[in-house]
Design a protein around this motif. Structure first.
Motif, PDB file in Angstrom:
ATOM      1  N   ASN A 100      50.791  21.727  18.402  1.00 33.98           N
ATOM      2  CA  ASN A 100      49.720  22.709  18.527  1.00 33.98           C
ATOM      3  C   ASN A 100      50.224  24.134  18.743  1.00 33.98           C
ATOM      4  O   ASN A 100      49.429  25.041  18.981  1.00 33.98           O
ATOM      5  CB  ASN A 100      48.800  22.308  19.682  1.00 33.98           C
ATOM      6  N   ASP A 101      51.524  24.329  18.650  1.00 32.36           N
ATOM      7  CA  ASP A 101      52.069  25.669  18.764  1.00 32.36           C
ATOM      8  C   ASP A 101      51.617  26.491  17.553  1.00 32.36           C
ATOM      9  O   ASP A 101      51.633  25.997  16.422  1.00 32.36           O
ATOM     10  CB  ASP A 101      53.599  25.612  18.821  1.00 32.36           C
ATOM     11  N   PRO A 102      51.192  27.747  17.759  1.00 33.90           N
ATOM     12  CA  PRO A 102      50.729  28.576  16.628  1.00 33.90           C
ATOM     13  C   PRO A 102      51.724  28.668  15.480  1.00 33.90           C
ATOM     14  O   PRO A 102      51.336  28.751  14.320  1.00 33.90           O
ATOM     15  CB  PRO A 102      50.501  29.944  17.286  1.00 33.90           C
ATOM     16  N   GLU A 161      51.111  25.808  12.974  1.00 33.06           N
ATOM     17  CA  GLU A 161      49.750  25.556  12.479  1.00 33.06           C
ATOM     18  C   GLU A 161      49.739  25.193  10.991  1.00 33.06           C
ATOM     19  O   GLU A 161      49.116  24.208  10.584  1.00 33.06           O
ATOM     20  CB  GLU A 161      48.875  26.786  12.725  1.00 33.06           C
ATOM     21  N   PRO A 175      58.226  24.197  20.459  1.00 33.19           N
ATOM     22  CA  PRO A 175      57.160  25.002  21.061  1.00 33.19           C
ATOM     23  C   PRO A 175      57.706  26.145  21.910  1.00 33.19           C
ATOM     24  O   PRO A 175      58.810  26.056  22.448  1.00 33.19           O
ATOM     25  CB  PRO A 175      56.412  23.988  21.942  1.00 33.19           C
ATOM     26  N   PHE A 232      49.302  28.114  27.271  1.00 34.49           N
ATOM     27  CA  PHE A 232      48.906  26.824  26.697  1.00 34.49           C
ATOM     28  C   PHE A 232      50.011  25.793  26.877  1.00 34.49           C
ATOM     29  O   PHE A 232      49.770  24.676  27.336  1.00 34.49           O
ATOM     30  CB  PHE A 232      48.592  26.987  25.213  1.00 34.49           C
ATOM     31  N   SER A 291      46.160  19.920  30.218  1.00 34.09           N
ATOM     32  CA  SER A 291      45.453  20.158  28.962  1.00 34.09           C
ATOM     33  C   SER A 291      45.001  18.838  28.357  1.00 34.09           C
ATOM     34  O   SER A 291      45.734  17.841  28.387  1.00 34.09           O
ATOM     35  CB  SER A 291      46.366  20.885  27.960  1.00 34.09           C
ATOM     36  N   ILE A 316      44.775  18.299  25.343  1.00 32.24           N
ATOM     37  CA  ILE A 316      45.516  18.054  24.108  1.00 32.24           C
ATOM     38  C   ILE A 316      46.314  16.753  24.225  1.00 32.24           C
ATOM     39  O   ILE A 316      46.431  15.986  23.279  1.00 32.24           O
ATOM     40  CB  ILE A 316      46.463  19.241  23.810  1.00 32.24           C
ATOM     41  N   GLU A 332      40.884  22.373  21.874  1.00 30.02           N
ATOM     42  CA  GLU A 332      41.820  23.459  21.607  1.00 30.02           C
ATOM     43  C   GLU A 332      42.959  22.909  20.761  1.00 30.02           C
ATOM     44  O   GLU A 332      43.349  21.757  20.884  1.00 30.02           O
ATOM     45  CB  GLU A 332      42.356  24.054  22.906  1.00 30.02           C
ATOM     46  N   GLY A 333      43.475  23.748  19.868  1.00 28.80           N
ATOM     47  CA  GLY A 333      44.500  23.266  18.962  1.00 28.80           C
ATOM     48  C   GLY A 333      43.900  22.393  17.877  1.00 28.80           C
ATOM     49  O   GLY A 333      42.673  22.253  17.745  1.00 28.80           O
ATOM     50  N   SER A 334      44.761  21.767  17.096  1.00 30.60           N
ATOM     51  CA  SER A 334      44.283  20.941  15.983  1.00 30.60           C
ATOM     52  C   SER A 334      44.689  19.481  16.100  1.00 30.60           C
ATOM     53  O   SER A 334      44.132  18.628  15.413  1.00 30.60           O
ATOM     54  CB  SER A 334      44.818  21.499  14.655  1.00 30.60           C
ATOM     55  N   HIS A 376      43.813  13.923  13.029  1.00 34.62           N
ATOM     56  CA  HIS A 376      44.114  14.858  14.116  1.00 34.62           C
ATOM     57  C   HIS A 376      44.691  14.159  15.347  1.00 34.62           C
ATOM     58  O   HIS A 376      44.823  14.788  16.403  1.00 34.62           O
ATOM     59  CB  HIS A 376      42.840  15.622  14.530  1.00 34.62           C
TER      60      HIS A 376
END
Length: 255
Positions: A59-61, A64, A86, A92, A101, A103, A131-133, A163
């Motif tokens: 889930n780190d940007p 993505e 990450p 986050f 979290s 996640i 949050e996140g994907s 997911h």
């Protein structure tokens, strides 16, 4: 905050278990990251920490686009992409590493071991993460599930939602049915060596500016029996006055 939480490994590169680190890094570079894992090994060897690292990493940007291609875009699955480690400095990531979290969601299979528990899990996993994907579900002590629950879990593992990543964790691999093992990517965690534990304790104690005796660290490593978690907790208990001595270890945790 306890030392164990404070100094829990938070990057793939920080995992003390070399073989585990190398396996995860190979998967990240391969462009085909699994959705089902089986983490097997003694207590306190990093199974939960590694699970949280995976949750933060997916889930780190910076990942993505890669995660979208690997898990969601069937047309792009043959395109090679690389997942990056990450960034541990983000709020986050810190929440994920500290278990704060959603996640990464943990279920204790020792106390939720029936078929109804797995049915409830099946309903939950189809809800996208808030949050996140990507959502990571840890089933701890999975060997405690009943036969009926294992059969229900098998169907979920065969076709998980895109997911979701499942991580089954166990200290008794021989009790996990072969049908379940065959659906998972097995990663074996081993007891840490005495020197690995001593090196980790030295790093923590130096950062905390605590004096220590080498014999005290050796005794703690012996008592920890290969568990990083137990070693850190023993050191924390034995440190009462800013100094860790062999005498204090014997006094606090028994001679």
């Amino acid at each position: 905050m306890s030392w164990y939480l404070k100094y829990r490994p938070h990057q793939v590169a920080d995992l003390d278990l070399t073989r585990v680190r190398e396996q995860l890094l190979r998967m990240m570079k391969s462009g085909k990251f699994p959705q089902t894992f089986l983490f097997a090994g003694p207590k306190g060897t990093g199974k939960t920490s590694a699970s949280r690292i995976i949750g933060a990493m997916l889930n780190d940007p910076s990942n993505e686009k890669a995660a979208q291609q690997i898990f969601f875009d069937s047309a792009a699955k043959n395109q090679k992409v690389t997942l990056k480690e990450p960034d541990p400095s983000t709020d986050f990531a810190k929440r994920v590493f500290n278990g704060e979290s959603l996640i990464v969601q943990e279920m204790d299979a020792a106390s939720h071991r029936g078929i109804d528990d797995i049915r409830q899990l099946k309903e939950r996993i189809f809800i996208p993460p808030q949050e996140g994907s990507m959502a990571v579900y840890i089933l701890d002590e999975v060997h405690m599930l009943t036969n009926e629950a294992f059969n229900a879990l098998l169907k979920i593992l065969e076709e998980p939602p895109p997911h979701v990543v499942f991580i089954l964790a166990t200290t008794e691999l021989h009790k996990v049915p072969a049908t379940i093992v065959s659906r998972c990517n097995l990663i074996t965690f081993y007891k840490a060596s005495t020197q690995e534990i001593i090196d980790r304790l030295k790093k923590i104690l130096k950062e905390e500016e605590i004096k220590f005796e080498e014999d005290a660290l050796l005794e703690i490593a012996r008592r920890a029996d290969g568990s990083f978690r137990d070693a850190v907790k023993l050191a924390e208990i034995s440190n009462q006055s800013g100094e860790l001595t062999l005498k204090k270890v014997d006094e606090m945790v028994g001679g």
